[in-house]
Design a protein around this motif. Structure first.
Motif, PDB file in Angstrom:
ATOM      1  N   UNK A 160       0.836  -1.203   0.000  1.00 23.32           N
ATOM      2  CA  UNK A 160       0.000   0.000   0.000  1.00 23.32           C
ATOM      3  C   UNK A 160       0.870   1.251   0.000  1.00 23.32           C
ATOM      4  N   UNK A 161       0.535   2.157  -0.904  1.00 22.30           N
ATOM      5  CA  UNK A 161       1.242   3.432  -1.009  1.00 22.30           C
ATOM      6  C   UNK A 161       0.508   4.501  -0.215  1.00 22.30           C
ATOM      7  N   UNK A 162       1.238   5.461   0.320  1.00 23.96           N
ATOM      8  CA  UNK A 162       0.552   6.596   0.954  1.00 23.96           C
ATOM      9  C   UNK A 162      -0.146   7.437  -0.119  1.00 23.96           C
ATOM     10  N   UNK A 163      -1.186   8.121   0.290  1.00 23.94           N
ATOM     11  CA  UNK A 163      -1.959   8.950  -0.632  1.00 23.94           C
ATOM     12  C   UNK A 163      -1.076   9.951  -1.376  1.00 23.94           C
ATOM     13  N   UNK A 164      -0.039  10.432  -0.725  1.00 24.85           N
ATOM     14  CA  UNK A 164       0.855  11.414  -1.355  1.00 24.85           C
ATOM     15  C   UNK A 164       1.569  10.855  -2.589  1.00 24.85           C
ATOM     16  N   UNK A 165       1.599   9.527  -2.748  1.00 24.17           N
ATOM     17  CA  UNK A 165       2.259   8.904  -3.887  1.00 24.17           C
ATOM     18  C   UNK A 165       1.269   8.346  -4.916  1.00 24.17           C
ATOM     19  N   UNK A 171       3.293   3.952 -12.605  1.00 29.58           N
ATOM     20  CA  UNK A 171       4.679   3.591 -12.859  1.00 29.58           C
ATOM     21  C   UNK A 171       5.258   2.610 -11.860  1.00 29.58           C
ATOM     22  N   UNK A 172       4.460   2.173 -10.910  1.00 28.63           N
ATOM     23  CA  UNK A 172       4.936   1.266  -9.864  1.00 28.63           C
ATOM     24  C   UNK A 172       4.923  -0.185 -10.329  1.00 28.63           C
ATOM     25  N   UNK A 173       5.886  -0.949  -9.841  1.00 30.72           N
ATOM     26  CA  UNK A 173       5.913  -2.381 -10.095  1.00 30.72           C
ATOM     27  C   UNK A 173       4.925  -3.038  -9.134  1.00 30.72           C
ATOM     28  N   UNK A 174       3.986  -3.839  -9.660  1.00 33.76           N
ATOM     29  CA  UNK A 174       3.034  -4.480  -8.758  1.00 33.76           C
ATOM     30  C   UNK A 174       3.700  -5.576  -7.929  1.00 33.76           C
ATOM     31  N   UNK A 175       3.163  -5.844  -6.765  1.00 32.75           N
ATOM     32  CA  UNK A 175       1.927  -5.287  -6.224  1.00 32.75           C
ATOM     33  C   UNK A 175       2.126  -3.877  -5.676  1.00 32.75           C
ATOM     34  N   UNK A 176       1.170  -3.035  -5.953  1.00 35.41           N
ATOM     35  CA  UNK A 176       1.134  -1.663  -5.434  1.00 35.41           C
ATOM     36  C   UNK A 176      -0.317  -1.212  -5.478  1.00 35.41           C
ATOM     37  N   UNK A 177      -0.756  -0.558  -4.421  1.00 38.48           N
ATOM     38  CA  UNK A 177      -2.131  -0.055  -4.412  1.00 38.48           C
ATOM     39  C   UNK A 177      -2.230   1.153  -3.500  1.00 38.48           C
ATOM     40  N   UNK A 178      -3.267   1.926  -3.738  1.00 38.14           N
ATOM     41  CA  UNK A 178      -3.513   3.104  -2.918  1.00 38.14           C
ATOM     42  C   UNK A 178      -5.020   3.304  -2.811  1.00 38.14           C
ATOM     43  N   UNK A 179      -5.459   3.730  -1.639  1.00 42.43           N
ATOM     44  CA  UNK A 179      -6.864   4.040  -1.396  1.00 42.43           C
ATOM     45  C   UNK A 179      -7.017   5.549  -1.358  1.00 42.43           C
TER      46      UNK A 179
END
Length: 196
Positions: A160-165, A171-179
């Motif tokens: 999980x990424x912070x909202x600021x990102x 452009x992120x390599x998965x797994x990556x997610x943001x709410x």
């Protein structure tokens, strides 16, 4: 490229919003526009599905749902598609695998409402989906808090990424997610069908 599929160039950042869109409504438009801003997407494709395996009742005819969705939109960056029907795929994991083969170099982001994150662990091969593309989760009424504590959210906690990102998600390599939190729209396809 197969006939009838949308065009996309290598390096484009394209959000994929799947669903029955039965019917499409302003809530879909609002989360799509928010996703384009928050995740810095070039386009969003609405993947109007032939049917949802997690729903007991079948949707309205495909042609009707496509036409209604297209009438709703004015932004040419939002493309209504019947990709799954054209590719013969029903499961998201299969659709994503086919799209990555057909569109090498395109940076896809899977978009979902927080209500879908609540049940994401029930999707066929959900962990593979998370390992295939970054996921942008958009808050929906009544599920914003629950989404943070779901089985899928717990399994994917380190990704999980912070909202600021959020703007870097494509452009992120998965797994990556943001709410992402957004202004809430209580409009839903279920309520609209009930009011017909």
């Amino acid at each position: 490229m197969r006939a009838g599929l949308p065009l996309a160039a290598r390096g484009m950042r394209i959000g994929l919003l799947g669903g029955s869109f039965d019917p499409a409504h302003e809530g879909h438009v609002a989360i799509t526009e928010a996703a384009m801003r928050q995740f810095r997407l070039d386009r969003v494709w609405w993947l109007v599905s032939p049917g949802n395996p997690l729903k007991a009742r079948g949707p309205a005819p495909m042609a009707q749902r496509l036409a209604q969705a297209r009438r709703l939109l004015t932004d040419p960056r939002i493309v209504v598609t019947d990709i799954e029907q054209r590719l013969g795929t029903r499961m998201t994991a299969d659709t994503l695998a086919a799209l990555r083969r057909l569109y090498p170099g395109v940076r896809f982001v899977w978009l979902m409402g927080s209500d879908n994150l609540v049940q994401f662990h029930r999707w066929d091969r959900w962990k593979r989906i998370a390992a295939t593309v970054p996921i942008g989760v958009l808050a929906r009424p009544g599920s914003r808090t629950a989404a943070r504590h779901t089985k899928a959210a717990q399994v994917m906690a380190r990704a999980r990424l912070p909202l600021s990102q959020a703007g870097t998600l494509a452009g992120r390599k998965p797994p990556a997610w943001v709410l992402v939190n957004l202004p809430m729209s209580r409009q839903s396809s279920t309520a609209l069908r009930a009011g017909r």
